[in-house]
Each structure stands twice: as C-alpha cells, then as structure tokens.
Design a protein around this motif. Structure first.
Motif, mmCIF file in Angstrom:
data_model
loop_
_atom_site.group_PDB
_atom_site.id
_atom_site.type_symbol
_atom_site.label_atom_id
_atom_site.label_comp_id
_atom_site.label_asym_id
_atom_site.label_seq_id
_atom_site.Cartn_x
_atom_site.Cartn_y
_atom_site.Cartn_z
ATOM 1 N N LYS A 88 0.835 -1.208 0.000
ATOM 2 C CA LYS A 88 0.000 0.000 0.000
ATOM 3 C C LYS A 88 0.873 1.263 0.000
ATOM 4 O O LYS A 88 0.567 2.245 -0.675
ATOM 5 C CB LYS A 88 -0.872 -0.028 1.263
ATOM 6 C CG LYS A 88 -2.195 0.683 1.131
ATOM 7 C CD LYS A 88 -3.054 0.325 2.344
ATOM 8 C CE LYS A 88 -4.163 1.321 2.567
ATOM 9 N NZ LYS A 88 -4.887 1.079 3.828
ATOM 10 N N HIS B 169 3.797 1.647 -1.272
ATOM 11 C CA HIS B 169 4.329 1.866 -2.624
ATOM 12 C C HIS B 169 3.233 2.399 -3.556
ATOM 13 O O HIS B 169 3.454 3.324 -4.327
ATOM 14 C CB HIS B 169 4.903 0.563 -3.186
ATOM 15 C CG HIS B 169 6.181 0.156 -2.539
ATOM 16 N ND1 HIS B 169 7.379 0.777 -2.816
ATOM 17 C CD2 HIS B 169 6.462 -0.788 -1.610
ATOM 18 C CE1 HIS B 169 8.344 0.221 -2.091
ATOM 19 N NE2 HIS B 169 7.816 -0.730 -1.355
ATOM 20 N N ASN B 170 2.077 1.782 -3.473
ATOM 21 C CA ASN B 170 1.000 2.159 -4.386
ATOM 22 C C ASN B 170 0.521 3.592 -4.168
ATOM 23 O O ASN B 170 0.104 4.257 -5.118
ATOM 24 C CB ASN B 170 -0.178 1.200 -4.243
ATOM 25 C CG ASN B 170 0.149 -0.170 -4.811
ATOM 26 O OD1 ASN B 170 1.078 -0.310 -5.626
ATOM 27 N ND2 ASN B 170 -0.572 -1.182 -4.395
ATOM 28 N N ASP C 122 2.745 3.342 -11.414
ATOM 29 C CA ASP C 122 2.044 2.265 -12.094
ATOM 30 C C ASP C 122 2.213 0.933 -11.342
ATOM 31 O O ASP C 122 3.325 0.467 -11.131
ATOM 32 C CB ASP C 122 2.613 2.131 -13.519
ATOM 33 C CG ASP C 122 1.920 1.034 -14.310
ATOM 34 O OD1 ASP C 122 0.980 0.415 -13.766
ATOM 35 O OD2 ASP C 122 2.326 0.809 -15.460
ATOM 36 N N GLU C 123 1.088 0.336 -10.962
ATOM 37 C CA GLU C 123 1.162 -0.885 -10.154
ATOM 38 C C GLU C 123 1.820 -2.040 -10.886
ATOM 39 O O GLU C 123 2.339 -2.965 -10.265
ATOM 40 C CB GLU C 123 -0.244 -1.292 -9.679
ATOM 41 C CG GLU C 123 -0.791 -0.299 -8.672
ATOM 42 C CD GLU C 123 -2.084 -0.751 -8.023
ATOM 43 O OE1 GLU C 123 -2.392 -1.952 -8.091
ATOM 44 O OE2 GLU C 123 -2.764 0.103 -7.448
#
Length: 517
Positions: A291, A293-294, A299-300
């Motif tokens: 989470k 990082h996101n 871009d996931e």
RNA sequence: GCGGGAGUAGCUCAGUUGGUAGAGCAUCAGCCUUCCAAGCUGAGGGUCGCGGAUUCGAGUUCCGUCUCCCGCUCCA
C-alpha cells in the motif's frame, strides 16, 4: 525505447541534473560508490521522510532508533554473519549447494580414518587375543596407505588455510576426489572467500583484538537494543522499532548504478510479536508495505511480489517486493518472518536473558520478529525510473520537440515549487521575491529569472518540479499569478492569497500519508 | 573474476599519414524580446582518464593501469 538505452539515459540524466555523481570523480571515481547531488540529496531525504512518517507517525506502537554503525564484534558471531562469510566456500554446480571447502576436506579425512578403524575391527576379529594393534597399523599395507593419505591431506589443508590459498584448497578437493555428499557430483566451482564484511580497528593501536566491522545490515542494531527500547519505552507486544541507516557489504561484484553498492542505506522496521502470531503479522506487513508503494501513484504493474522458495537461515517465510528496473524485475524490499532466531542468538551469545513477560499468558518468551527492509538507494532508483519520461511537445509551427520530464510524486520532488518572474524587469523580480519569501517557509522553492520562460519551464521539468508559479504584469495589477502543472503543462490563474493553501493540498506529505490510514 | 565496448570542455561529439586542441549546446556578464528550451555582443572553461615507452615532437602508435557500460558469474 530499449530498456538498456533507458538505463543509460537515466544515469546520464541523474548526473547532468545534480541527482547522482560518481564518487570522487576528480580522482577517477571509486567503483560502485556514488554521491547524491543537490537534487538527489533532497529527493532521498523526502523518500526517507515518507517512510519514516508512515512507520513512526502513523503507528503508535512503532518507535524509532538510530544505532551506531560500529557494533561489538560478537554481534556478528551471533547473527551468523561471521561464520558464514569468513570461510572459504565452494559451490557444487549440479546440486547448487554451498559448502565450506575446509569442512569438505575434514569430512574426507574422517572417512579415511573410519576406513582404518574398519580394518582394525576386522583384524581384531581375525586374530583375537593375539592382535597387536600397534604393530598392525604400522605394517598393514592398506592401513599405512590410508594413514599416509590422511597425514598428507591434513598437512596440505593446514598449509592452504594458513596461506589463505584458495586454489590449493580447490586442488586438494580435486585430488581427494571429494564428491558432493548430497548429489555425488564432483562438478565444483572455484573456492571463494565470502568475506563480505568490511573491517577496521577501533582505537589507534593496530591490533587484531580491537577489530570491528562496519555493519552489513542495520537489523542487528535493532535486535541488540530490543530490551532497552522495550523496557524504557514500556512497550507491549506487538510493537516495532524503525531505523534508517547505512550498511556496508564488500560485494564481489557491485554493479548496476546505485542498485548494488558497497555502501548503502536501509530503512528497516522490526516488528516484535507473540510466537504463533508471526504469520498473521507477516501478511499484515506485506499488505501495508504494498500500500505504501502504491500510494505514490507509480504504475502498479511496475511492482510484483515474489515469494522465496529458498529461505535464509533466520527466516520461516519471506516475500520480496520487486520493482521493474530498466534491467528487469529486482528486489526492492524484503518482508521476512525471522522467527525468534536473532533474539535467541543474542540471548545465547550475550548470556543475557532477552525475553518478554506476557502478563496475559503469564509466561516469558523470546518474541518472534517480522521484518520489513527496504533499500533506500533502490527506492530512489525506482522512483527515478518510474518518473523518467521523454515526451513529444507540439509546437505552434506544427512541428514538435522533445521534453524530458521527471514525473516524480509531487511530495517527493527535490524542488516542489519554482517561482519565476516572466521577465526580469518592470518590478516583476521584486514581486516574485516577496512571494517566494512567504512560500519558502512551507515549501522547497527555487527562484529563477535567467532565460526565457519556456526554457525555465523545461529546466524545472528535467528535475521534476511539479509546480511553477509565474509572476507577470497582471500580477502587479490584481495580485494573481499562474500555477503551471508539470505533467499537463496547463496553467491556472489564482490569487496570491490562496497560493499557500492550494499548494499545500498538492505537495504536503500529510495528504500522501492519509492514503495509508 | 572472465569476455566485449567506451573514456577529448558541464553535456553531445569532431580532431586527416604523429606537428602546440575545436564545434554546438550549457555556464557567466551585458543588451533585446517575453508564457513553453532556438535573438545579439563578449567572457570563462581542457595536463585529451592516469602512468610509462617510442619519437625532435603523442589526443593520435605501443605497453601498463584506473573507471564506467553490457553479457556471463556472484548476490546469505
């Protein structure tokens, strides 16, 4: 764009715009060591802050620590770093197993000794009471040959170890035709010294007794302080200790820009939990970290989770968060369930009881540990990689030109705001100064008046400045300025009074952190 | 560690059979224009990665060395 080209361009861009310089460049540089420049240092600082706040601010039960790089050498005996990395190692190419080369030879010697014992036993049976062992071992041809071989091998082993002669060790393994105990294969690599820890001496006297190591990981600083923090902070399980700091590993090959350096920075959090609950917390932290990082808006698809099949000696479960670097998916962060290995080891080696008294369970035990460990330099490279864009910008004459823009998360950008007078006359610089003097209290600002406005926008694009404030003639009349968005290049006219509030919404870390709670 | 490629100004690169080092961009100063890198004038900046050899003379030839990039190897 080919990935290889992209990587080269990122490296060149990082240098050209003051993010990362090769270390000691005026002396030809130092392999795999880099310095962070004016923009890099700030970007790195911002990444740190994001991590720090996400750990320490958002979690009441996670507290910070800043342990020294030097630690008592016993630490590394306990952690397993010394034994695993001071010895000559050899890999079997077929079984992919790694052994201590000297132990393989020792095993061989033992086997030869066993053969002698077998001969003796046999002879004893045969001769009964008449058996003279002393005479037997000096006259029996087979036994004498074994003994000779043992002595020979042992001498060579001792000499090789004394001389640190790795080639001789390998030769000895070949000579004795030692096979992998598991696979039976004799397909060995060269013998190598895996001494990944840098050492130095504490105090001015050069003497082996005061040899210390530069820590190869920051985690041990947390483990050795577990009791201090738990007691003085009156911490109850589960709780965590977070730390950011340098670590050092003398890698055989350090490559790929700042991805693998010999001096690097880690951001680690060790979470202490009740035995039996580690799996639950392992899952929890895996999700929390993904989470984190996101939330940056990268871009996931640039991320993926990778589960270890081979586990390190200390772990019972391990996930890597991998990032799609220009040279492929590589580890960015590790989430490991370290069991009670580390604390138990320190308990054993220090002789101090490292336990937690659980008043609910009414018992004492060594807590289990779930670790999240991310390479700061790797995160920096990941952020830079995700941000680097080359775009075609249409021009008025129908043609187009290229712009290089770093689409950094606005909160992390080294310069959050550029303040630009449209021209450097008519009192615009003075007005611009007034505005920046107010804004610089809250934001990282840069003032620029040199060159055409378009050129200045491009320069700010190249270092990833998310917003440019332009002061024009209209500003002098109605106290409004334009805010130019880095990514869309669109401008919005707003009142100077509203500036601070508008920008705050865009770049204040608070808003990024909110996504995590 | 092995193999391949590269190293000349901050950046991108020229530099002829060996003859005292160049361009564009960038930087700085000044003038002019002003909302998406392109005007004018001038200035500063290089022991040609480093060391050695050959030569009257080496950016250029040879040897060594360092650094970087790519591939293999390694990465508890």
């Amino acid at each position: 764009m080919a990935q290889e080209d992209l990587f080269k361009k990122i490296i060149a861009h990082a240098k050209e715009y003051g993010f990362i310089f090769p270390s000691t460049e005026i002396y030809d540089g130092l392999s795999a060591v880099y310095d962070y420049g004016q923009n890099g240092a700030q970007l790195k600082e911002n990444i740190k802050k994001y991590w720090w706040d996400a750990m320490v601010k958002l979690n009441e039960n996670i507290v910070p620590l800043d342990a020294a790089i030097f630690m008592h050498p016993k630490t590394w005996e306990a952690s397993g770093h010394l034994s695993a990395f001071n010895d000559p190692m050899i890999d079997n190419k077929d079984s992919q197993k790694r052994y201590r080369a000297d132990e393989l030879v020792e095993d061989y010697i033992e086997k030869q000794q066993a053969k002698i014992d077998k001969e003796i036993t046999k002879a004893k049976k045969k001769f009964g009471d008449d058996f003279d062992e002393e005479q037997f071992v000096t006259t029996n041809k087979r036994v004498v040959a074994y003994k000779e071989k043992i002595e020979n091998t042992r001498n060579k082993l001792i000499k090789a170890l004394e001389d640190d002669d790795l080639e001789a060790l390998k030769q000895l393994i070949d000579e004795c035709e030692i096979a992998d105990p598991v696979s039976g294969s004799k397909n060995w690599t060269e013998v190598r010294q895996f001494n990944l820890m840098f050492d130095t001496r504490l105090g001015s006297v050069s003497d082996d007794s005061n040899k210390v190591y530069l820590r190869p990981e920051t985690a041990q600083g947390i483990f050795v302080n577990y009791l201090n923090v738990q007691k003085t902070g009156r911490m109850k399980l589960p709780f965590g200790i977070a730390q950011i700091g340098k670590a050092f590993r003398n890698e055989i090959v350090a490559r790929q820009f700042i991805f693998r350096m010999r001096e690097f920075e880690q951001m680690e959090m060790q979470y202490f939990v009740q035995p039996g609950e580690e799996q639950k917390w392992f899952e929890h932290w895996k999700n929390v970290r993904v989470k984190w990082h996101n939330a940056l808006g990268i871009d996931e698809n640039m991320f993926r989770l990778h589960e270890h099949d081979k586990l390190a000696h200390y772990a019972n479960a391990a996930y890597d968060i991998e990032f799609k670097f220009p040279f492929g998916f590589k580890e960015l962060e590790g989430i490991h369930s370290r069991t009670d290995f580390d604390l138990s080891q320190h308990q054993e080696y220090s002789g101090k009881k490292i336990q937690y008294f659980d008043s609910e369970r009414n018992e004492s035990y060594v807590p289990y540990v779930v670790e999240t460990s991310i390479g700061l330099d790797r995160m920096f490279l990941a952020v830079l990689t995700a941000a680097y864009h080359e775009e075609e910008v249409p021009k008025e004459n129908g043609k187009s030109e290229q712009r290089v823009v770093l689409k950094l998360p606005p909160t992390l950008a080294p310069i959050q705001l550029a303040v630009l007078p449209l021209v450097k006359k008519d009192g615009l610089p003075k007005k611009a100064r007034e505005i920046i003097d107010e804004l610089k209290l809250d934001f990282i600002c840069q003032y620029e008046e040199k060159d055409s406005i378009g050129k200045r926008y491009r320069r700010q694009d190249a270092i990833g400045t998310p917003y440019c404030i332009t002061i024009d003639h209209q500003t002098l009349e109605d106290d409004t300025v334009t805010i130019r968005d880095r990514d869309t290049m669109e401008q919005e006219r707003v009142s100077v009074n509203e500036l601070s509030a508008i920008l705050d919404k865009k770049v204040n870390m608070k808003h990024l952190l909110k996504k995590l709670v």
